[in-house]
Each structure stands twice: as structure tokens, then as C-alpha cells.
Design a protein around this motif. Structure first.
Motif, mmCIF file in Angstrom:
data_model
loop_
_atom_site.group_PDB
_atom_site.id
_atom_site.type_symbol
_atom_site.label_atom_id
_atom_site.label_comp_id
_atom_site.label_asym_id
_atom_site.label_seq_id
_atom_site.Cartn_x
_atom_site.Cartn_y
_atom_site.Cartn_z
ATOM 1 N N THR A 44 34.428 34.933 35.474
ATOM 2 C CA THR A 44 34.343 33.859 34.110
ATOM 3 C C THR A 44 35.381 32.658 34.515
ATOM 4 O O THR A 44 34.715 31.535 34.420
ATOM 5 C CB THR A 44 34.995 34.733 33.058
ATOM 6 N N HIS A 95 31.797 35.132 27.729
ATOM 7 C CA HIS A 95 30.353 35.577 28.388
ATOM 8 C C HIS A 95 29.985 36.337 27.186
ATOM 9 O O HIS A 95 30.229 36.518 25.749
ATOM 10 C CB HIS A 95 30.429 36.142 29.394
ATOM 11 N N SER A 165 31.620 43.980 32.558
ATOM 12 C CA SER A 165 31.693 45.147 33.359
ATOM 13 C C SER A 165 31.599 46.484 32.589
ATOM 14 O O SER A 165 31.218 47.525 32.930
ATOM 15 C CB SER A 165 32.720 45.077 34.408
HETATM 16 N N1 ASP Z 1 33.659 40.088 35.053
HETATM 17 C C1 ASP Z 1 34.362 40.402 34.036
HETATM 18 C C2 ASP Z 1 33.924 41.072 32.991
HETATM 19 O O1 ASP Z 1 33.642 42.357 33.498
HETATM 20 C C3 ASP Z 1 35.046 39.169 33.408
HETATM 21 C C4 ASP Z 1 36.078 38.592 34.194
HETATM 22 O O2 ASP Z 1 36.980 38.945 35.044
HETATM 23 O O3 ASP Z 1 35.844 37.415 34.434
HETATM 24 O O4 ASP Z 1 33.288 40.845 31.906
#
Ligand code: ASP
Length: 329
Positions: A44, A95, A165
Motif C-alpha cells: 500500500t 485498499h 492478506s
Molecule cells: N498488503 C497488505 C495487506 O495485506 C497491506 C500493506 O502492508 O500494505 O493488506
């Protein structure tokens, strides 16, 4: 002076100064802050930093800085922006969590529909299922067998309840009917560090974080979460989870930009224009595409469509989350 007249004068003065502030936005001596509700160096954060750089020019050279306000699956940083001054200088990049938090948390200090101005969708990002580098399995079939043999001992990292995730991991556990021990981090940057170090077994994370680790063979990759294979050279040989044997599995993560509710319309218009200019910036597109992301160019880059889309996502993921029966207080 009569009270009503006095009040009218105060209101008129406030309107004039607000109007002037909107006209002068962004002021030469101020920077715009994008709050990222996950750890620095993660997916993010990466989208936000590329966007910040690309928005600087269309905002007349104003510096756009990142504030990582992390924790609780992004609800801490999101709440910070809901409470921020609605003057255009504090924005949020988040997100899919914007659509999962309302179903996952029994209590939230903000309302996703009412406490934000929607500025537009930035991109769509696939996810990948990855494992620690010394995982004995070399393809998804072998991984499925390893998970079955190690029932009750498998650790799955995530970035907290509501994170992408977490959602991907939840769907994966449901699909293969196997419960795993989930370890929550403040973002998937620290989670992938622990995965590389072998402290956890599995992680489902955006390609914006995993591509370089897959290319460097620091982690093992088994599948992508999209319905079609990806075209990014280093990821194109990965099967979809559906192809690999997990039918109907599909998760794609989108990112959106928000301002606190009540930000004046002329400021929102300037921010939306700057965001749209950034989305057309060839450098921004190149960086994002290199990490497997697809930069938004459809109607969701308009505020009203962004809001409509998030509402539909809240309903869609609400059904999945209710069926899984996962909640946090
Ligand atoms: N990728 C992460 C998630 O699982 C968020 C992040 O660390 O940016 O939403």
C-alpha cells in the motif's frame, strides 16, 4: 449588534476565507499528506509513494508526503483521516479494507460511507500465494499435500483483520477447509521479512510487494489469485489458484484515494484532477505495471463511481465475511 446579524457576519467571513483557501489550494508553503494505514515499504505504501511523486507536478510542485499510521488492519490510519481537518492537506490511501472493515469490526470509530469524500480508484492489484524459501513444496499440488500433512501447525501471516492478506488468507483457508494459525503484522512489509526468515510459512500478498522477492528467489511462489494468469514476465508462469485446484478463487485488490468529509468541492476537484493526471503519467504507469498492478482508467476514477464501487464491494465482501463468521471488537 444584534446576535442574528453578528452570526450572519461570522458565517459570511468564514465562507469568504474558506473560498479563498479553496482558491489558493494548495498553498505554496504547505505540503499534502497521504496517510497510509500500513507499514512503510509494503504494497500500500509503495502505491502511495509512487502516486505522491506523480501528483506533485499537477499540484503545482507541492510536496506530497507519506504518513504511515499503522495498526488494526488499517482502521487506525483510516480513523485518523476521518477526524482530520477537511482542508485538502490530509488524504487517505487505502485498499479493499475500506469494504471489509464495516463487516469485520463490530465497532469502528468512522463510517466508510459518510465520513469521507471519495476521490477515485488508483489501481487494481493481483495477489500471490507465497511461502518461506525453505518450504519443501515446489508447486501448488505439493504445497496442498504439505498443508494437509501439517494440519494444526501451519502459520499464515497477514496485515491484520480487514487487510487484503487477511481476506485472501481467510478465503484460502475456507476453500481448502483447513484452519491455520494467523499471525498479524502492521503491514505485509514486516510479514514478508519474517517469511523470508522462515518465521512464518505462508503469506498471500499483493504483487506490488512480492514480485521482486519472487524474482530474487527469496520466497517460493505457487499461484496468483486472479481469474487469469498475469502478463508480468516474472509472474506469467504462475498458475491461477483456480487452475491449481482451488475452484472459483478470485481476489483482486483495488486502492482508492479519500479526503475527510466536508472538504470543499473546489479543493476536491483540484485533487481529483491531480490524481487523474498522475494516473496518466507514463512513469507512474511503468512503475505500477512492472509490479503487476493495472492503473485505473475506467469510470471509477470519478468520485461518484468510486463511492458506488465501494458500496458494491462492501455488500460483496460482507457476504463472504458473514459466511466465515470472523469478527473483531
Ligand atoms: N498488503 C497488505 C495487506 O495485506 C497491506 C500493506 O502492508 O500494505 O493488506
Amino acid at each position: 449588534m444584534k446576535t442574528s446579524f453578528k452570526l450572519a457576519c461570522v458565517a459570511a467571513a468564514a465562507a469568504v476565507s474558506f473560498g479563498a483557501a479553496a482558491q489558493d489550494f494548495p498553498a505554496a508553503n504547505r505540503s499534502v499528506t497521504i496517510v497510509v494505514p500500513f507499514a512503510a515499504g509494503g504494497p500500500t505504501d509503495r502505491v502511495a509513494r509512487d502516486l505522491a511523486e506523480a501528483m506533485r507536478k499537477p499540484l503545482g510542485g507541492t510536496s506530497v508526503v507519506i504518513d504511515n499510521a499503522v495498526g488494526a488492519g488499517s482502521s487506525i490510519g483510516t480513523a485518523k483521516v476521518a477526524r482530520a481537518a477537511p482542508d485538502g492537506y490530509t488524504l487517505l490511501l487505502n485498499h479493499i479494507a475500506m469494504s471489509t472493515m464495516p463487516s469485520l469490526y463490530r465497532k469502528l470509530s468512522f463510517n466508510v460511507a459518510n465520513d469521507f469524500e471519495y476521490l477515485g480508484i488508483i489501481n487494481d492489484v493481483p495477489m500471490t500465494l507465497i511461502a518461506r524459501p525453505n518450504m519443501p513444496a515446489n508447486n501448488y499440488k505439493e504445497l496442498a499435500a504439505w498443508i494437509a500433512q501439517n494440519k494444526g501447525k501451519v502459520n499464515l501471516g497477514n496485515a491484520g483483520l480487514g487487510a487484503a492478506s487477511h481476506l485472501c488468507g481467510l478465503m484460502f483457508q475456507n476453500a481448502i477447509k483447513t484452519e491455520m494459525t494467523t499471525i498479524a503484522y502492521k503491514g505485509t512489509a514486516p510479514a514478508i521479512t519474517d517469511l523470508i526468515g522462515g518465521q512464518i510459512d505462508l503469506l498471500c500478498d499483493q504483487t506490488t510487494n512480492t514480485t521482486s522477492q519472487i524474482e530474487g528467489k527469496k520466497v517460493k511462489a505457487y499461484a496468483v489469485t486472479t481469474s487469469k494468469r498475469l502478463t508480468t514476465p516474472s509472474l506469467k508462469d504462475l498458475p491461477t489458484l483456480a487452475e491449481a485446484g482451488v475452484p472459483n478463487f478470485e481476489v483482486t485488490i483495488w486502492h482508492g484515494l479519500y479526503a475527510p468529509k466536508g472538504t470543499p468541492a473546489p479543493i476536491l476537484a483540484k485533487l481529483n484532477e491531480a490524481m487523474k493526471a498522475a494516473l496518466k503519467d507514463p512513469e507512474f504507469i511503468k512503475k505500477q505495471e512492472g509490479l503487476g498492478a493495472v492503473v485505473a482508467s475506467d469510470k471509477r476514477i470519478e468520485p461518484a463511481e468510486h463511492k458506488k464501487f465501494v458500496q458494491a464491494e462492501i455488500e460483496k465482501w460482507g457476504t463472504v465475511i458473514k459466511a466465515a463468521g470472523t469478527y473483531a471488537d
